[in-house]
Design a protein around this motif. Sequence first.
Motif, PDB file in Angstrom:
ATOM      1  N   ARG A  42       0.832  -1.197   0.000  1.00  0.00           N
ATOM      2  CA  ARG A  42       0.000   0.000   0.000  1.00  0.00           C
ATOM      3  C   ARG A  42       0.868   1.249   0.000  1.00  0.00           C
ATOM      4  O   ARG A  42       0.617   2.200  -0.735  1.00  0.00           O
ATOM      5  N   ILE A  43       1.905   1.219   0.826  1.00  0.00           N
ATOM      6  CA  ILE A  43       2.790   2.380   0.877  1.00  0.00           C
ATOM      7  C   ILE A  43       3.517   2.547  -0.448  1.00  0.00           C
ATOM      8  O   ILE A  43       3.636   3.659  -0.977  1.00  0.00           O
ATOM      9  N   ALA A  44       3.966   1.415  -1.007  1.00  0.00           N
ATOM     10  CA  ALA A  44       4.672   1.501  -2.288  1.00  0.00           C
ATOM     11  C   ALA A  44       3.757   2.084  -3.352  1.00  0.00           C
ATOM     12  O   ALA A  44       4.183   2.927  -4.162  1.00  0.00           O
ATOM     13  N   LEU A  47       3.476   5.732  -2.958  1.00  0.00           N
ATOM     14  CA  LEU A  47       4.695   6.459  -3.289  1.00  0.00           C
ATOM     15  C   LEU A  47       4.951   6.506  -4.789  1.00  0.00           C
ATOM     16  O   LEU A  47       5.662   7.377  -5.274  1.00  0.00           O
TER      17      LEU A  47
END
Lengths: 69, 222, 252
Positions: A42-44, A47
């Motif tokens: 999710r963070i990737a 980003l």
Amino acid sequence: MMEWLAMGGHGVYVWSAYALSAAALVGVGVWPWLALRRARRRIAAALAPNQPVASGDGKRPEPGQGGVA
Amino acid sequence: MNAFATQFRRDFAISMRHGAEAMNPIAFFALAAFLLGLGLGRSTSRLDEAAGGALWVLALFANVLAVEGLFGRDREDGSLEQLLLHAKPLFAALLGKVTAHWMVSGLPIAVLSPLVALLVDVPPSGMFVLALTLLLGTPTLALVGAIGAALVAGTGRGGLLVALLVMPLYVPTLLFGSGAAMTALGGGDPSAELLWLAALMALSITLAPFGIGAALRVGQEY
Amino acid sequence: MGIATEWFRRTFHRMGSPRWFFAGSRGWMLGLYLVGGALIAIGSAWGLGFAPTDRLQGNSYRILYVHVPAAHLAEAVYVAIAIAGAVHLVWRMKMADLAIAAGAPVGMTLTAAALATGYIWGIPTWGTGWVWDARTTSMLVLLFLYFGLIALRQAVPRAERAALAVSVLAIVGVVNIPIIKYSVDWFTTLHQPASIRIGERPSIDPSMLWPLAVNALGYYLFLVGVVIAALRAKIIEREAKADWVRTWVQGR
């Protein structure tokens, strides 16, 4: 071998109890790894450039929070 | 003691002003007992010894439903914040608040339970023990329930969550309460259970207000 | 003494830092998974294949080797959650908050496993799965207490605030657990038909005890590893906005 598996007539109970325990331990052991991978993806995704920011699960902390209210 | 009396008078006056609302717990209790008797086929003999336990469970539900809204109105109008800031000691004020709540929830249920018990055909010998167990047990229910109500007060979630949080904690009260009622209905001496109920009440009076206070403080931060 | 307390103080403060914990915990986690898993495998194989058969219960007693550690840890995890809750309430330590979030599902699963294996064990032993025995009843109450923890966390908006409420609830629960256990115990010994009362085993042969010790240790180590792994996941979820997390994600 068959005699051992039969457990003197109690095989069903013994083996199902062990299978259930194994399933619980494996489930509980694998769950954090999946959670970590999900969070990482999710963070990737958030980003990655030119991608819409993935919305959280509604429990995301406020931005820039320091933990102490 | 002053904080206790002030808070008690205020809360009691408010619930008296909403007269009909104060009737709700006892009305629910009577209605539920009526449905229980009806659901079990209107035959009185089916319940006999189990009736004490059944009525105790209903009293427990009535208490959970009543306690849920204990802090809602105060939170909305800001008086809860005032209470947390100014009440000295907070312990006494919270005790006063819960006592006032108990006067309109637990007490009527305990006092009128012999009448309700008629619906499920509890014999007179059991009726008064049942009333006594409820008299000793409902304060504990109200105090423990208030912790749950305080935790949930800021979330906007309602009764089902409070029930889920506090009903496991009601187990000792329920066991001793229904145990005493069943022992008495079976012709035994329920004094041991009654003493335990009193002990639980004393314990919850001394400990629960701290839990309620902590839960309310946490709730202020939501 | 001075060095030891200094070391403890430093470690305690570092443990409070999610970043430090995340960086330092991977090896520990993997080691605990491996050693714990291996011990459970050894203990279970020993219990299933090599421990002698019980004279009274036959082979069904072998369920003990998975039932007892699960039941024991189910309670231990709840107490640990309450301790973390107290730490969180007093020091507002972020790691304690995350530990509560990580521990509750683990404890709930163990409680369910203990109940299920107890039920299965009961069928051949008592002729019925569920009995209102003091221990089974207490275990079921514990399951409901875990439900409460998880439901409250879901209900409170904002994870940081939910942790405070859950801390209070866990402490209230832990104060109540001895009372609940005592009342259930008292009640079941009075109101239980004598036929299904379960007495304590008079004594247990050491050859039957060893697999239990191995399995219990294995459960402990494995589940500490699981909680560390869950903590690591919670750290990344919660610190998603921190620079070091972004660097870590991009470095993968």
